[in-house]
Design an enzyme around this catalytic site. Structure first.
Site, mmCIF file in Angstrom:
data_model
loop_
_atom_site.group_PDB
_atom_site.id
_atom_site.type_symbol
_atom_site.label_atom_id
_atom_site.label_comp_id
_atom_site.label_asym_id
_atom_site.label_seq_id
_atom_site.Cartn_x
_atom_site.Cartn_y
_atom_site.Cartn_z
ATOM 1 N N THR A 192 32.109 19.914 -8.610
ATOM 2 C CA THR A 192 32.385 18.471 -8.624
ATOM 3 C C THR A 192 33.866 18.135 -8.430
ATOM 4 O OG1 THR A 192 30.514 18.154 -10.052
ATOM 5 C CG2 THR A 192 32.277 16.578 -10.318
ATOM 6 N N VAL A 221 19.592 14.984 -11.805
ATOM 7 C CA VAL A 221 20.894 14.325 -11.870
ATOM 8 C C VAL A 221 21.694 14.959 -12.999
ATOM 9 C CG1 VAL A 221 22.087 12.137 -12.269
ATOM 10 C CG2 VAL A 221 19.945 12.157 -10.977
ATOM 11 N N GLY A 222 22.961 15.246 -12.737
ATOM 12 C CA GLY A 222 23.820 15.869 -13.752
ATOM 13 C C GLY A 222 24.662 14.841 -14.487
ATOM 14 N N ASP A 223 25.782 15.320 -15.014
ATOM 15 C CA ASP A 223 26.636 14.462 -15.842
ATOM 16 C C ASP A 223 27.531 13.537 -15.021
ATOM 17 O OD1 ASP A 223 27.942 16.795 -14.914
ATOM 18 O OD2 ASP A 223 29.545 16.518 -16.363
ATOM 19 N N THR A 243 33.831 18.587 -15.086
ATOM 20 C CA THR A 243 33.105 19.433 -14.140
ATOM 21 C C THR A 243 32.523 20.598 -14.903
ATOM 22 O OG1 THR A 243 33.238 20.895 -12.231
ATOM 23 C CG2 THR A 243 35.253 20.663 -13.533
ATOM 24 N N GLY A 244 31.296 20.967 -14.576
ATOM 25 C CA GLY A 244 30.686 22.093 -15.279
ATOM 26 C C GLY A 244 29.185 21.944 -15.329
ATOM 27 N N THR A 245 28.578 22.674 -16.253
ATOM 28 C CA THR A 245 27.132 22.676 -16.398
ATOM 29 C C THR A 245 26.696 21.299 -16.901
ATOM 30 O OG1 THR A 245 27.573 23.658 -18.537
ATOM 31 C CG2 THR A 245 26.898 25.141 -16.800
HETATM 32 N N1 ASP Z 1 28.791 18.751 -13.350
HETATM 33 C C1 ASP Z 1 28.143 18.808 -12.061
HETATM 34 C C2 ASP Z 1 26.670 18.650 -12.208
HETATM 35 O O1 ASP Z 1 26.119 19.155 -13.159
HETATM 36 C C3 ASP Z 1 28.391 20.063 -11.337
HETATM 37 C C4 ASP Z 1 29.815 20.428 -11.160
HETATM 38 O O2 ASP Z 1 30.667 20.119 -11.983
HETATM 39 O O3 ASP Z 1 30.118 21.069 -10.153
HETATM 40 O O4 ASP Z 1 26.064 18.059 -11.343
#
Ligand code: ASP
Length: 325
Positions: A192, A221-223, A243-245
């Site tokens: 992200t 959909v993520g965060d 950014t992350g999980t």
């Molecule tokens: N946080 C983003 C998601 O879960 C992924 C990412 O940070 O690359 O969609």
């Protein structure tokens, strides 16, 4: 006298000197520095924090090195589904869109939602129709595709069919390097982009944009587009982009938790960011990082992975970009 500042990230994950060639490293640092300089210029001419984060994230979306806009990762069906959000710390106004695949710059659609609608969050076809009405640039979904990200998808599907993988972990795989905990588990996947800024008026803003995670299930959909999870800004505390999980960042309400710790327990920006990234997220297996800025211009660029593409630029000073720990 406030010294305006902007910070950006281009995702966190498994990235080591072994998986990135010196040329690629240069390419990433050059891109980060150029984007920082462009956003810094907005602040230097008296522009708002909102305009600075919009400028930075639009450019990050246009850059194929990062997983947002052009260069977004693929779903398990070989398609793209983009998410973005933006928040104005002065008013707590915010806008977000999710699951779009024809809006060239999702962050601009999020901003239109914030400024030109009475709602906060649009998804799917409704979001795309709204973006069209707003006169935003519409592109064929193939615009987002790049050979590098497609190779990542094929590699993940071959080696870990059920997994969804963070962008930079997928890149490490393609480079022949297994992300630290092989085999790849579904919790290792990011790339992200985001930006946070403080302007000369003392206003804060944040924006986040993503293609999500490689091989994600269609509709996931993520965060990134969730206010409070992947993006938050309040002049009372700070502006945050993560950014992350994504699933863990949602469960931890990560961005808002940084602000809440400052407000409720009087934590400094760095203490609050450290607590979320190094203490609370790891408790539920959350990997990644965040960028944050407060009203005094303190900046935190914190991550619990091997690296995070990141940088910050204060008006009047040279931009500073980095990748590894
Ligand atoms: N946080 C983003 C998601 O879960 C992924 C990412 O940070 O690359 O969609």
């Amino acid at each position: 006298m406030i010294q305006p500042v902007v910070a950006i990230h281009g995702g966190a994950g498994t990235m080591s000197r072994a998986s990135i060639s010196p040329e690629q490293e240069r390419e990433y640092l050059d891109a980060l520095n150029q984007i920082l300089a462009a956003a810094q210029a907005v602040l230097a001419r008296g522009g708002s924090a909102l305009d600075a984060v919009t400028e930075a994230v639009t450019r990050l979306e246009d850059c194929p090195l990062f997983n947002a806009g052009h260069g977004a990762v693929y779903t398990s069906a070989g398609t793209h589904e983009l998410d973005a959000s933006i928040m104005d710390g002065a008013t707590l106004r915010s806008g977000a869109i999710a699951n779009v695949n024809c809006v060239r710059n999702p962050v601009l659609a999020a901003r239109c939602v914030m400024e030109n609608s009475k709602h906060v969050f649009f998804v799917g076809q409704g979001a795309e129709a709204f973006a069209r009405e707003q006169g935003l640039e519409i592109v064929d979904p193939s615009y987002f595709s790049t050979p590098a990200r497609y190779e990542q998808l094929l590699r993940v599907q071959r080696e870990q069919p059920g997994a969804a993988v963070l962008d930079h972990d997928g890149q490490a795989m393609v480079a022949g390097m297994q992300p630290a905990a092989a085999p790849i588990d579904p919790d290792r996947k990011f790339g992200t982009v985001g930006a946070v800024a403080l302007d000369a008026q003392g206003n804060l803003a944040a924006a986040t944009s993503t293609g999500g995670v490689t091989n994600k299930q269609v509709g996931r959909v993520g965060d990134a587009p969730l206010i409070g999870a992947g993006c938050y800004a309040s002049n009372a505390t700070c502006a945050v982009s993560t950014t992350g999980t994504g699933e863990m960042f949602i469960r931890m309400v990560a961005s808002y938790d940084v602000a809440a710790q400052m407000e409720y327990r009087g934590a400094t920006l760095e203490e609050a960011a450290h607590s979320v990234v190094h203490d609370k997220l790891p408790r539920i297996g959350g990997k990644g990082g965040l960028i944050a800025v407060d009203g005094q211009g303190n900046v935190s660029l914190t991550f619990n992975t091997e690296g995070m593409y990141r940088g910050h630029a204060r008006v009047g000073e040279a931009p500073v970009a980095a990748i590894y720990r």
